[in-house]
Every structure is written in C-alpha cells, then in structure tokens.
Design an enzyme around this catalytic site. Structure first.
Site, mmCIF file in Angstrom:
data_model
loop_
_atom_site.group_PDB
_atom_site.id
_atom_site.type_symbol
_atom_site.label_atom_id
_atom_site.label_comp_id
_atom_site.label_asym_id
_atom_site.label_seq_id
_atom_site.Cartn_x
_atom_site.Cartn_y
_atom_site.Cartn_z
ATOM 1 N N ASP A 112 0.835 -1.192 0.000
ATOM 2 C CA ASP A 112 0.000 0.000 0.000
ATOM 3 C C ASP A 112 0.872 1.245 0.000
ATOM 4 O O ASP A 112 1.907 1.293 0.688
ATOM 5 C CB ASP A 112 -0.882 0.010 1.252
ATOM 6 C CG ASP A 112 -2.342 0.252 0.938
ATOM 7 O OD1 ASP A 112 -2.629 1.237 0.239
ATOM 8 O OD2 ASP A 112 -3.194 -0.538 1.396
ATOM 9 N N ASP A 217 -3.570 4.522 -2.434
ATOM 10 C CA ASP A 217 -4.711 4.921 -1.625
ATOM 11 C C ASP A 217 -5.269 6.268 -2.095
ATOM 12 O O ASP A 217 -4.520 7.205 -2.366
ATOM 13 C CB ASP A 217 -4.260 5.027 -0.160
ATOM 14 C CG ASP A 217 -5.387 5.290 0.801
ATOM 15 O OD1 ASP A 217 -6.276 4.434 0.928
ATOM 16 O OD2 ASP A 217 -5.376 6.363 1.443
ATOM 17 N N GLU A 275 -6.849 2.981 -6.082
ATOM 18 C CA GLU A 275 -8.091 3.055 -5.333
ATOM 19 C C GLU A 275 -8.702 4.411 -5.664
ATOM 20 O O GLU A 275 -8.328 5.430 -5.098
ATOM 21 C CB GLU A 275 -7.868 2.941 -3.824
ATOM 22 C CG GLU A 275 -9.186 2.896 -3.065
ATOM 23 C CD GLU A 275 -9.177 3.621 -1.729
ATOM 24 O OE1 GLU A 275 -10.048 3.324 -0.894
ATOM 25 O OE2 GLU A 275 -8.318 4.488 -1.511
ATOM 26 N N HIS A 336 -11.093 -3.934 3.102
ATOM 27 C CA HIS A 336 -11.007 -3.498 4.496
ATOM 28 C C HIS A 336 -11.837 -2.258 4.798
ATOM 29 O O HIS A 336 -11.882 -1.814 5.947
ATOM 30 C CB HIS A 336 -9.544 -3.225 4.850
ATOM 31 C CG HIS A 336 -8.965 -2.076 4.099
ATOM 32 N ND1 HIS A 336 -8.770 -2.100 2.735
ATOM 33 C CD2 HIS A 336 -8.561 -0.843 4.502
ATOM 34 C CE1 HIS A 336 -8.255 -0.950 2.335
ATOM 35 N NE2 HIS A 336 -8.131 -0.175 3.381
ATOM 36 N N ASP A 337 -12.489 -1.674 3.790
ATOM 37 C CA ASP A 337 -13.282 -0.459 3.973
ATOM 38 C C ASP A 337 -14.781 -0.693 3.837
ATOM 39 O O ASP A 337 -15.560 0.259 3.965
ATOM 40 C CB ASP A 337 -12.868 0.608 2.942
ATOM 41 C CG ASP A 337 -11.530 1.254 3.261
ATOM 42 O OD1 ASP A 337 -11.173 1.330 4.456
ATOM 43 O OD2 ASP A 337 -10.845 1.688 2.320
#
Length: 548
Positions: A112, A217, A275, A336-337
C-alpha cells in the site's frame, strides 16, 4: 426466453502478457491476519507463516495494507515514515524475509502507498508546525489563513470524509491545515515539486527491495482545484461520488505518468493499482491508460446489488471501458473499507452497502448471505481480467455485526458520534483453528478486536479437505480459472431466463441464478457449483454453476 444478446468483450491478455492482467490478488490486512508474537496484533512473521496456505489457495499475488511506522490512529493509513516498518509489525528484516519467501513460492507482493496525506507525526508536518506562515515546510501541505475577524473560521466549507470539518486550526494562530480524513492525516500539497520528488524516491526505495507493485490509496484526491474554492456539496469518498474540487482533478494523471516512468526503470513488470472511487467507468479508465496505472479497483462491481440486470450492466460497462484503453478490468467484492459481501448479500436489500453494521441495525441472514456469496464467487472468477480476494473471503467469513462500541477504533465512528458504525466489523482477525482461543489467530490467544462466536464455524482447519466448504470451493475455482485461462478470455452473453445470468468464457459456460426459485440448467458437464445440483439438473435458488 429473450432474444439472444451477443455482447463480446476481449480480455487484453495473451501469451507472455504482463502478470497483473489476469492475476488473482489476495488482500492482507496485516494486523488481522496472523499474530506470531502473542501481542494480539498480526505481523509480518505471521504473514510468512501462512504463505504455504496462500500458495495452496492458488493466488498469484498478495497486497499488504500499510505496515509502515505510524501512530496507528487510522489503522496505519496515517504514515509517519514511508521507508520503515512499524515495530508493531516487525522489522525490515522481517519484511525482506517475507518478500523473499513469497517470491520463492511464486507469489508477487504489492504494498500500500498512501500519497494523499501523511501522519501529523511525520517529520515534515512537525517541521511545518515549528516554522512561520509561508515557509517552505508549510508549503508541503495545505495551510491557509482562516476566515472571520480573527481567523476563527475554516478557510472554506469542505468537510472531512470521516465527519466534521476538513480543517483544523493551529493553536494560537490564524492558520488552519486541510485534512480530507482525520485531523491526524494532513493532506499533502501535490503542486509542490518537493512532494512529487519525495514520493518518487519512496517508490524507488521499495522497488529496489523487490516489491512487485503498489496499491495507491485515494488515488483520485491528490490534486485539489486551484484556490481550494468553497464546496458545500456531498464529499463522501467511497460512495461513488467524485465531483467537487477535491476529487478527480486533471493534474493527478501527470503524477501517475511520472510514476509509470519510475516503474519502467525496474525489471519484472511492476504495477500500480488505483483506489479511485470515480464514476462513470469512462473516467475511471483514464487512470489506466497505457502510460499511467495498470489497474484500478472496480467499485461499481463491488457496489452492485444482487440483481441480474444491474450486474450485467456493470460487467458490460466495465469491460468496455477497460478495452477502450487496453487495460484489464478488476473484480472485487470486499475489502477493508466495506461490510463483507457475505453479510451484505444477506440484508433485506441484498448487496446494499451500509456504512457498518452494529447490533442496533438490521442483522443479515447469515446462511442466505453465504449462499449468495458462494454463487457470486463463481460469477467473479469466471470474468476476464484480474480478481481481488479480501482475507477471509475464501472462508465465507461474515461481518462482525454485533461488535460493541467500546471496542471500536475506526475514526469515522468517533468523528460522526456513532452515526457511521465504521469499518471495524470487516477488520476483525480471521479464524485459523476453530477450537482455540482467538481461533488460532494469535500464539497467546489474544485479538486486538474481539471475534464473534460465529467464527468458530468458519475456521480454516475445519474447512480444509471438506469438499463442501467455501475454502475448498475457492481452491477449486482458482485452479479451474487458471486451467481454462478465464482471466485471458472473452465474455459472450447467452440468452437466459429472467433473473439468471448465462455467458460463455472460452470452453466454459457459466450460469448464475439470482432468483429465489430454482431453474433448470442447460446441457453440459458440471465442473463446479456453489450448491448441490440434483440428478435432474436443477440449479437451486441463489446458486451458480460452471459447465463444460
């Protein structure tokens, strides 16, 4: 039966093409994967200990959520040092060893990268606080004078993704700093050449260590509209909204073109995946033009309801947009969100996306959600392109929907005073051994978030070798997907009954029954099914099958 529709889209892969075009990539949220030292928090050595499990699953790569040095105020997405491992997760030697062992097993490693903001503990931000207004240090971020007689009002109307204002005032000053997320996450100023140079160096640091790619991200937020104009419209990143002066500005593409050039300096087909919660698909495709990123997460697919018409539309628009720029499409159901799709599919509006679930909200039908999730897995892995699996998805793991508020850690829960339940429910450590304390997650039986009792039914040990388990379903799916090269394939829709999706990819025909009643399968040898099929060839409700 409706008139035959012959919509065909080509996956842009061929023999010898880049690995990421058809890869199955497994997301690891490190603190919730495997704890090797007994502190109740997963770590890099824990990841290394599970590489054989991941290899047996049949994945091509892993993506690690942040493990960098951080105050951990937002699950590690508040980074204080981009070139060091947080002691919570181990050491740089642990990372290098894990990377080497993964490569030895043929598994690529994606890490990430969080370029929109740093932690407020980052030395850059701490230096900015110590220097006067207008300094070079403050120009790395978005510092602005407040409005009002004494600067007591924020510089503009922007709101934080996590709730409240997107500005925090420096004590004793008239200046404020911008943070689209938590106040501990100040946004960087990407108009500053120093910021751009620093991140290119960060890329090179990890590329030299041997990482195979980066998940970027909030990739659509780096550049803000010049002057930071007022905006009182919606600003909820993650809901498909991308309008407003803080999202999807043209300048982000120049950044990713420069990053693409950095990656090309290294061998091995290194990759970038965005993302970017951007709509429509035609705008998302701009991030994956041939001189920018290589993949972008397909959140339209993640957000699609359990509905044949809606899913078909998303699949068509996704494949068409990717083909227009020569990029592969990605398929993702959970991360994870978001509330885990096994639980979302069990809601009265199946597939809807609540911002967390607690005991006061509607509780999903666990069995129905899992049934639909297994069918959705057969749909997802039959599509051309690349697939992402969120850890525990292969176990059929549900959301923790009754987690007590006393255990919650997501900043969105606190900044909205509990109006948003937040993301803790999908981040609960996963179960490895059903009969052990913490279900084998930790060597000392600890768990940084409590696990629900329901996890005892989903342990990897119980599912291993059980032909009816979700784990073995995924292992078989990934093997068949690879054997028949479906990631490289062509999708052709075939005529089907209402509420049923039916298409070809290579020699395989795929049937997904999204109805609450059974349907008769067309002829062909059943290779795999998400639920038992009787001798009459009847596909049950909310089930799917692959036919040869």
């Amino acid at each position: 039966m409706p008139v035959q529709i012959k919509e065909t889209f080509l996956g842009k892969c061929g023999a010898g093409a880049e690995w990421w075009r058809n890869a199955v990539i497994y997301q690891i949220y490190p603190r919730s994967f495997a704890d090797s030292n007994g502190d109740g928090i997963g770590d890099l050595v824990g990841i290394s200990s599970k590489l054989s499990y991941l290899s047996s699953l049949g994945i091509d790569a892993i993506w690690l959520s942040p493990f960098y040095r951080s105050p951990q105020l937002d699950g590690g997405y508040d980074i204080a040092d981009y070139c060091d491992v947080d002691p919570l997760f181990g050491t740089m030697d642990d990372f290098d060893r894990m990377l080497r062992q993964a490569h030895d097993k043929g598994i690529k490693v994606i890490i990430d990268l969080v370029p929109n903001h740093t932690s407020s503990a980052h030395n850059w931000f701490q230096s900015a606080l110590k220097t006067p207004m207008g300094s070079a240090e403050r120009n790395r971020y978005h510092f602005r004078d407040g409005k009002g007689e004494n600067g007591e009002l924020p510089p503009n109307q922007w709101k934080s993704i996590f709730g409240g204002d997107a500005w925090s005032r420096i004590p004793g000053e008239t200046q404020w700093y911008l943070h689209l997320f938590d106040s501990s996450q100040p946004d960087l100023n990407w108009d500053n050449p120093e910021v751009r140079a620093e991140f290119e160096d960060i890329l090179r640091f990890w590329l030299k260590r041997g990482v195979d790619g980066f998940r970027v991200d909030v990739a659509h937020a780096l550049v803000k509209e010049s002057g930071l104009p007022d905006w009182d419209g919606p600003i909820k990143e993650g809901s498909g909204i991308n309008f407003g002066p803080m999202w999807d500005q043209e300048g982000v593409h120049d950044i990713y073109r420069s990053w693409n050039r950095v990656l090309k300096q290294f061998s091995g087909d290194r990759m970038l995946v965005a993302e970017a919660w951007v709509q429509p698909q035609s705008r998302l495709a701009r991030y994956v033009r041939n001189d920018e990123m290589h993949q972008a997460f397909n959140f339209d697919y993640l957000l699609a309801r359990w509905d044949a018409i809606a899913l078909k539309e998303v699949i068509n628009t996704s494949l068409a947009a990717g083909a227009h720029v020569g990029a592969p499409t990605t398929w993702v159901m959970s991360n994870h969100d978001t509330v885990r799709h096994t639980s979302r599919y069990g809601l009265s509006e199946p597939g809807s996306r609540p911002l967390g679930i607690d005991a006061s909200r509607e509780q999903p039908d666990e069995a129905l959600g899992l049934r639909r999730a297994r069918a959705a897995a057969l749909l997802t892995h039959a599509l051309p392109g690349s697939v992402y699996i969120y850890q525990g998805e292969e176990l059929g793991l549900p959301e923790h929907t009754t987690l007590d508020a006393a255990h919650r850690q997501d900043p969105s829960f606190f900044r909205t005073n509990g109006l948003e339940i937040g993301r803790d429910g999908c981040r609960v450590p996963i179960p490895w051994i059903s009969g052990e304390v913490s279900y084998g997650f930790s060597t000392a039986g600890k768990s940084w978030l409590p696990q629900p009792e329901s996890f005892s039914r989903y342990g990897a040990d119980l599912q291993h070798g059980d032909s009816q388990s979700t784990l073995e379903l995924y292992r078989q799916l990934l093997k068949l997907r690879r054997d028949y090269e479906l990631g490289n394939g062509t999708l052709t829709w075939l005529p089907s009954a209402q509420g049923v999706l039916y298409f070809e990819n290579g020699p395989i025909r795929i049937v997904i029954n999204l109805n609450d009643m059974a349907t008769v399968l067309p002829g062909g040898q059943v290779l795999i099914s998400s639920a038992p099929i009787d001798q009459a060839g009847v596909l049950p409700a909310n089930a799917a099958a692959w036919l040869k």
